[in-house]
Design a protein around this motif. Structure first.
Motif, PDB file in Angstrom:
ATOM      1  N   ASP A   1      96.177  89.306 -45.269  1.00 32.25           N
ATOM      2  CA  ASP A   1      96.128  87.843 -45.173  1.00 32.25           C
ATOM      3  C   ASP A   1      97.397  87.303 -45.814  1.00 32.25           C
ATOM      4  O   ASP A   1      97.561  87.348 -47.037  1.00 32.25           O
ATOM      5  CB  ASP A   1      94.879  87.314 -45.886  1.00 32.25           C
ATOM      6  CG  ASP A   1      94.675  85.819 -45.694  1.00 32.25           C
ATOM      7  OD1 ASP A   1      95.461  85.177 -44.971  1.00 32.25           O
ATOM      8  OD2 ASP A   1      93.711  85.285 -46.293  1.00 32.25           O
TER       9      ASP A   1
ATOM     10  N   PRO B   1      94.328  94.805 -42.301  1.00 22.47           N
ATOM     11  CA  PRO B   1      94.893  93.483 -42.104  1.00 22.47           C
ATOM     12  C   PRO B   1      95.249  92.825 -43.448  1.00 22.47           C
ATOM     13  O   PRO B   1      94.485  92.899 -44.405  1.00 22.47           O
ATOM     14  CB  PRO B   1      93.774  92.712 -41.401  1.00 22.47           C
ATOM     15  CG  PRO B   1      92.971  93.774 -40.724  1.00 22.47           C
ATOM     16  CD  PRO B   1      93.016  94.956 -41.664  1.00 22.47           C
TER      17      PRO B   1
ATOM     18  N   ARG C   1      99.174  90.768 -40.308  1.00 23.49           N
ATOM     19  CA  ARG C   1      97.882  90.066 -40.239  1.00 23.49           C
ATOM     20  C   ARG C   1      96.852  90.848 -39.424  1.00 23.49           C
ATOM     21  O   ARG C   1      95.664  90.811 -39.727  1.00 23.49           O
ATOM     22  CB  ARG C   1      98.078  88.678 -39.641  1.00 23.49           C
ATOM     23  CG  ARG C   1      98.797  87.718 -40.553  1.00 23.49           C
ATOM     24  CD  ARG C   1      98.902  86.315 -39.920  1.00 23.49           C
ATOM     25  NE  ARG C   1      99.896  85.540 -40.614  1.00 23.49           N
ATOM     26  CZ  ARG C   1     101.151  85.369 -40.212  1.00 23.49           C
ATOM     27  NH1 ARG C   1     101.569  85.906 -39.068  1.00 23.49           N
ATOM     28  NH2 ARG C   1     101.988  84.637 -40.928  1.00 23.49           N
ATOM     29  N   ALA C   2      97.304  91.522 -38.386  1.00 21.88           N
ATOM     30  CA  ALA C   2      96.403  92.281 -37.520  1.00 21.88           C
ATOM     31  C   ALA C   2      96.133  93.692 -38.047  1.00 21.88           C
ATOM     32  O   ALA C   2      95.258  94.386 -37.527  1.00 21.88           O
ATOM     33  CB  ALA C   2      97.007  92.374 -36.118  1.00 21.88           C
ATOM     34  N   GLY C   3      96.904  94.115 -39.050  1.00 22.64           N
ATOM     35  CA  GLY C   3      96.781  95.493 -39.521  1.00 22.64           C
ATOM     36  C   GLY C   3      97.292  96.482 -38.487  1.00 22.64           C
ATOM     37  O   GLY C   3      96.864  97.633 -38.439  1.00 22.64           O
ATOM     38  N   ASP C   4      98.224  96.040 -37.651  1.00 21.29           N
ATOM     39  CA  ASP C   4      98.725  96.831 -36.527  1.00 21.29           C
ATOM     40  C   ASP C   4     100.047  97.507 -36.882  1.00 21.29           C
ATOM     41  O   ASP C   4     101.117  97.034 -36.512  1.00 21.29           O
ATOM     42  CB  ASP C   4      98.897  95.935 -35.303  1.00 21.29           C
ATOM     43  CG  ASP C   4      99.402  96.671 -34.087  1.00 21.29           C
ATOM     44  OD1 ASP C   4      99.421  97.924 -34.092  1.00 21.29           O
ATOM     45  OD2 ASP C   4      99.780  95.978 -33.113  1.00 21.29           O
TER      46      ASP C   4
END
Length: 122
Positions: A59, A57, A19-22
């Motif tokens: 969704d 990120p 979700r954070a694109g981390d």
């Protein structure tokens, strides 16, 4: 050996990273020699980082998580890709993800039964 509950928590952290694109968070969650069974992605930690870094990120809404032994299955709505998915993760004894399978399908506008892809009957 990590427990099923600990493995579920690791998967929750992985989905938070999606979700954070981390993708750097994957370092704490996935082993270096990670085995991938999705035909669009390669084996190894770096390959999964490269695969997800192209999207930023993601969704994704998790609907169900089922854990038994060293396996965790997740039923999710990948809204970024308009896909329903079931991901299966296998864990090492130290609680990192060592293997992954998935089944993905497009979420249709309607279904023959009238039931959506994610709800549960009461």
């Amino acid at each position: 050996m990590a427990t099923s509950e600990a493995n579920k928590e690791t998967v929750a952290r992985l989905f938070d990273a999606f979700r954070a694109g981390d993708t750097e968070a994957f370092n704490e969650l996935i082993v270096q020699d990670y085995r991938q069974h999705n035909p669009q992605a390669g084996d190894g930690l770096q390959a999964v980082k490269d695969f997800f870094s192209q999207f930023g990120p993601v969704d994704v809404e998790v609907h169900r998580v089922i854990a038994e032994g060293d396996f965790v299955a997740v039923h999710s709505h990948y809204k970024t890709f308009n896909s329903a998915g079931v991901d299966i993760f296998r864990f090492s004894e130290d609680g990192k993800i060592i293997e992954h399978w998935d089944v993905l399908q497009e979420v249709p506008a309607t279904t023959a039964s009238g039931n959506d892809m994610f709800s549960q009957l009461s």
